[in-house]
Scaffold this active site. Structure first.
Site, PDB file in Angstrom:
ATOM      1  N   SER A 142       0.863  -1.183   0.000  1.00  7.46           N
ATOM      2  CA  SER A 142       0.000   0.000   0.000  1.00  7.46           C
ATOM      3  C   SER A 142       0.898   1.233   0.000  1.00  7.46           C
ATOM      4  O   SER A 142       2.079   1.131   0.367  1.00  7.46           O
ATOM      5  CB  SER A 142      -0.850  -0.005   1.276  1.00  7.46           C
ATOM      6  OG  SER A 142      -1.508   1.244   1.465  1.00  7.46           O
ATOM      7  N   TYR A 155      -2.360  -1.334  10.380  1.00 13.37           N
ATOM      8  CA  TYR A 155      -2.309  -1.386   8.917  1.00 13.37           C
ATOM      9  C   TYR A 155      -0.961  -0.873   8.401  1.00 13.37           C
ATOM     10  O   TYR A 155      -0.305  -1.521   7.576  1.00 13.37           O
ATOM     11  CB  TYR A 155      -3.458  -0.561   8.338  1.00 13.37           C
ATOM     12  CG  TYR A 155      -3.668  -0.731   6.848  1.00 13.37           C
ATOM     13  CD1 TYR A 155      -4.432  -1.786   6.346  1.00 13.37           C
ATOM     14  CD2 TYR A 155      -3.111   0.158   5.946  1.00 13.37           C
ATOM     15  CE1 TYR A 155      -4.633  -1.939   4.981  1.00 13.37           C
ATOM     16  CE2 TYR A 155      -3.305   0.018   4.583  1.00 13.37           C
ATOM     17  CZ  TYR A 155      -4.069  -1.029   4.100  1.00 13.37           C
ATOM     18  OH  TYR A 155      -4.263  -1.176   2.740  1.00 13.37           O
TER      19      TYR A 155
HETATM   20  P1  NAD Z   1     -11.548  -6.016  -0.130  1.00 11.51           P
HETATM   21  O1  NAD Z   1     -12.126  -5.836   1.234  1.00 11.51           O
HETATM   22  O2  NAD Z   1     -12.367  -5.688  -1.330  1.00 11.51           O
HETATM   23  O3  NAD Z   1     -11.002  -7.497  -0.302  1.00 11.51           O
HETATM   24  C1  NAD Z   1     -10.286  -8.161   0.715  1.00 11.51           C
HETATM   25  C2  NAD Z   1     -10.215  -9.640   0.397  1.00 11.51           C
HETATM   26  O4  NAD Z   1      -9.520 -10.307   1.463  1.00 11.51           O
HETATM   27  C3  NAD Z   1     -11.592 -10.309   0.285  1.00 11.51           C
HETATM   28  O5  NAD Z   1     -11.567 -11.275  -0.743  1.00 11.51           O
HETATM   29  C4  NAD Z   1     -11.733 -10.993   1.659  1.00 11.51           C
HETATM   30  O6  NAD Z   1     -12.610 -12.122   1.639  1.00 11.51           O
HETATM   31  C5  NAD Z   1     -10.299 -11.429   1.892  1.00 11.51           C
HETATM   32  N1  NAD Z   1     -10.021 -11.738   3.286  1.00 11.51           N
HETATM   33  C6  NAD Z   1     -10.210 -10.965   4.401  1.00 11.51           C
HETATM   34  N2  NAD Z   1      -9.887 -11.656   5.498  1.00 11.51           N
HETATM   35  C7  NAD Z   1      -9.470 -12.889   5.078  1.00 11.51           C
HETATM   36  C8  NAD Z   1      -8.992 -14.049   5.735  1.00 11.51           C
HETATM   37  N3  NAD Z   1      -8.879 -14.123   7.075  1.00 11.51           N
HETATM   38  N4  NAD Z   1      -8.691 -15.129   4.990  1.00 11.51           N
HETATM   39  C9  NAD Z   1      -8.832 -15.108   3.630  1.00 11.51           C
HETATM   40  N5  NAD Z   1      -9.246 -14.036   2.959  1.00 11.51           N
HETATM   41  C10 NAD Z   1      -9.559 -12.944   3.681  1.00 11.51           C
HETATM   42  O7  NAD Z   1     -10.208  -5.134  -0.106  1.00 11.51           O
HETATM   43  P2  NAD Z   1      -9.268  -4.552  -1.274  1.00 11.51           P
HETATM   44  O8  NAD Z   1      -9.368  -3.092  -1.228  1.00 11.51           O
HETATM   45  O9  NAD Z   1      -9.467  -5.275  -2.549  1.00 11.51           O
HETATM   46  O10 NAD Z   1      -7.838  -4.920  -0.655  1.00 11.51           O
HETATM   47  C11 NAD Z   1      -6.989  -5.899  -1.191  1.00 11.51           C
HETATM   48  C12 NAD Z   1      -5.555  -5.593  -0.753  1.00 11.51           C
HETATM   49  O11 NAD Z   1      -5.166  -4.329  -1.307  1.00 11.51           O
HETATM   50  C13 NAD Z   1      -5.388  -5.473   0.759  1.00 11.51           C
HETATM   51  O12 NAD Z   1      -4.167  -6.045   1.154  1.00 11.51           O
HETATM   52  C14 NAD Z   1      -5.355  -3.969   0.992  1.00 11.51           C
HETATM   53  O13 NAD Z   1      -4.662  -3.626   2.146  1.00 11.51           O
HETATM   54  C15 NAD Z   1      -4.634  -3.528  -0.271  1.00 11.51           C
HETATM   55  N6  NAD Z   1      -4.838  -2.109  -0.587  1.00 11.51           N
HETATM   56  C16 NAD Z   1      -6.084  -1.611  -0.839  1.00 11.51           C
HETATM   57  C17 NAD Z   1      -6.235  -0.268  -1.135  1.00 11.51           C
HETATM   58  C18 NAD Z   1      -7.557   0.349  -1.432  1.00 11.51           C
HETATM   59  O14 NAD Z   1      -7.617   1.592  -1.559  1.00 11.51           O
HETATM   60  N7  NAD Z   1      -8.629  -0.404  -1.577  1.00 11.51           N
HETATM   61  C19 NAD Z   1      -5.101   0.557  -1.164  1.00 11.51           C
HETATM   62  C20 NAD Z   1      -3.859   0.021  -0.902  1.00 11.51           C
HETATM   63  C21 NAD Z   1      -3.737  -1.322  -0.623  1.00 11.51           C
END
Ligand code: NAD
Length: 260
Positions: A142, A155
């Site tokens: 991130s 985080y």
């Molecule tokens: P999201 O909430 O849409 O998806 C998260 C996924 O993780 C889902 O499929 C959920 O089922 C799975 N998950 C959660 N807990 C779990 C567990 N215990 N076991 C297995 N699966 C589990 O979130 P996203 O925004 O798509 O985030 C994906 C990644 O990208 C994360 O690591 C997040 O930190 C990173 N990220 C997101 C953003 C953003 O702005 N959305 C920015 C930077 C980084």
């Protein structure tokens, strides 16, 4: 490009992970999905990717807080597809609170899912990649792996940790055909961020659209969300021959967030 190869994306039932799974399948890889969600929706996603890209798509319900389930998921992918060539450590959760009010339970959950799961999956996947002299490990960190924000102790710590893990694995795997890199997105409009916008709007009594713009303009010079598909595109690039010597890198895709 990835025809005949197999990829596993943790946390790919939603958001960025689902987009990366689609992109890797689009490049020809057989895919293992993972994550939580409603059974019918997960099956529709699995079958949809398989049909659209004419690849095999499996699903593992492994819980990323459970090292034993993570190891079994990697072994199962290797057994089913004969190899695991691309590992994307993407599963992640967020929790927002000042450090003195941050619950110990939430701290442990964020560190387990965002950081430790990447260690457990990498540890299990590297021996097979070394034996086949090719592998791509892509960690979804991130902008918060590079800089901090208030109220995100777990985080930010987890994502800085992911970048450290990425560098160590890259060093250890240099000259084995394996690369390991971190992608550092800024704001991406997924359920993880939507829940933060809803919470902000509830507190400020502003509209969702006003809070979206406020969220973006607080951090990013570019007032635009990065599309999940763009992160999928970057992941595919990291699997290409052109990226063979990119390793140990932390690649921002963040609308200029970390340039400030
Ligand atoms: P999201 O909430 O849409 O998806 C998260 C996924 O993780 C889902 O499929 C959920 O089922 C799975 N998950 C959660 N807990 C779990 C567990 N215990 N076991 C297995 N699966 C589990 O979130 P996203 O925004 O798509 O985030 C994906 C990644 O990208 C994360 O690591 C997040 O930190 C990173 N990220 C997101 C953003 C953003 O702005 N959305 C920015 C930077 C980084």
């Amino acid at each position: 490009m990835l025809k005949g190869k197999s990829a596993l994306i943790t946390g790919s039932t939603s958001g960025i992970g689902a987009a990366i799974a689609r992109a890797l399948a689009g490049a020809g890889a057989n895919v293992t999905l993972n994550g939580f969600g409603e059974k019918g929706e997960i099956e529709a996603l699995r079958a949809g990717i398989a049909k659209e890209h004419k690849v095999e798509v499996a699903y593992s319900p492994a819980d990323m807080t459970r090292p034993d389930e993570i190891a079994a998921m990697i072994a199962e992918a290797e057994k089913r597809f004969g190899a695991l060539d691309v590992l994307v450590n993407n599963a992640g959760i967020q929790h927002v609170a000042p450090v003195e009010e941050f619950s110990v339970e939430k701290w442990n959950a964020v560190i387990a899912i965002n950081l430790s799961s990447a260690f457990h999956a990498t540890r299990a996947a590297v021996p097979g990649m070394k034996a086949r002299k090719w592998g791509r490990i892509i960690n979804i960190a991130s902008a918060h792996g590079l800089v901090a924000s208030v109220q995100k102790a777990a985080y930010v710590a987890s994502k800085h940790g992911v970048i450290g893990l990425t560098k160590v694995v890259a060093l250890e795997a240099a000259n084995t055909g394996i690369t390991c890199n971190a992608i550092c997105p800024g704001w991406v409009l997924t359920p993880l961020v939507e829940q933060q916008i809803v919470a902000r709007a509830a507190a400020s009594h502003k509209t969702i659209d006003e809070e979206k713009l406020a969220l973006l303009s607080e951090k990013q010079p570019m007032h635009a969300f990065t599309k999940p598909d763009s992160i999928g595109g970057l992941a595919v690039f990291l699997c290409s021959d052109a990226a063979a010597t990119i390793t140990g890198a932390s690649l921002p895709i963040d609308g200029g967030w970390t340039a400030t």
